[in-house]
Design an enzyme around this catalytic site. Structure first.
Site, short mmCIF file in Angstrom:
data_model
loop_
_atom_site.label_atom_id
_atom_site.label_comp_id
_atom_site.label_asym_id
_atom_site.label_seq_id
_atom_site.Cartn_x
_atom_site.Cartn_y
_atom_site.Cartn_z
N SER A 50 -3.08 -11.33 -8.88
CA SER A 50 -3.07 -12.62 -8.20
C SER A 50 -4.06 -13.54 -8.89
CB SER A 50 -3.49 -12.44 -6.74
OG SER A 50 -3.79 -13.66 -6.12
N TYR A 79 -8.00 -8.45 -0.14
CA TYR A 79 -7.02 -9.03 -1.05
C TYR A 79 -7.61 -9.22 -2.45
CZ TYR A 79 -3.18 -11.79 -2.85
OH TYR A 79 -2.13 -12.23 -3.62
N SER A 80 -8.73 -9.91 -2.54
CA SER A 80 -9.35 -10.15 -3.85
C SER A 80 -9.85 -8.86 -4.48
CB SER A 80 -10.50 -11.15 -3.72
OG SER A 80 -10.01 -12.42 -3.40
N LYS A 83 -6.77 -6.99 -5.88
CA LYS A 83 -6.19 -7.66 -7.04
C LYS A 83 -7.11 -7.58 -8.26
CE LYS A 83 -2.43 -8.70 -4.90
NZ LYS A 83 -1.15 -8.04 -5.21
#
Length: 168
Positions: A50, A79-80, A83
């Protein structure tokens, strides 16, 4: 209580999301990567990361009117982390099986328009030099390129396709 906020993020959600996002990629490597390495024909591993693997989320994008600061929704920490972890994993795999003619790369797409609220779209597109979010089919050619012989000398790279957001 807003559970996406770091102060309230449940450890069971951390464990679950890390298991799906990172352990899932690891297990796919075990099945598919090992098979490609064993058969000697080589192959391609493409991880989907991402734009939030190369910069932090702008938490202002997720704000909602009328909610106190300590209750505002945010992009969850996992999420970060996932990714960014996929980028590191991609680089590791690129060197690990290079001698077996296996290439590993990643693509880091930016936001894809999929019926998000007008307010969210306006906030996000103001951060993108191209002035818009991606359409759902705009990553197809990049995926095809990364999985084809046209990219046979590309290994261990992360291709960021975010309308220019990461250059600001």
């Amino acid at each position: 209580m807003e559970t996406s906020r770091l102060e309230n993020f449940p450890i069971d959600q951390w464990d679950l999301q890390i298991a799906v996002g990172l352990t899932g990629a690891f297990l796919c490597r075990e099945i598919f990567g090992a098979a490609m390495a064993k058969d000697g024909k080589g192959g391609v591993i493409l991880n989907i990361a991402s734009d939030l693997s190369v910069f932090s989320p702008d938490q202002q994008l997720y704000r909602k009117d009328g909610i106190s600061d300590d209750m505002q929704p945010v992009k969850p920490v996992t999420y970060s982390v996932i990714k960014a972890g996929l980028i590191g994993f991609t680089r590791y795999l690129a060197t690990y099986w290079a001698d077996r003619n296996i290439r590993a790369n990643a693509i880091s797409p930016g936001g894809v328009y999929n019926g998000q609220s007008e307010e969210f779209v306006l906030r996000l597109t103001s951060l993108i030099p191209s002035g818009r979010m991606a359409n759902r089919d705009e990553y197809r050619a990049a995926v095809q390129f990364l999985c084809s012989n046209a990219s046979s000398y590309l290994n261990g790279q992360n291709i960021v396709m975010d309308g220019g957001r990461s250059v600001w």
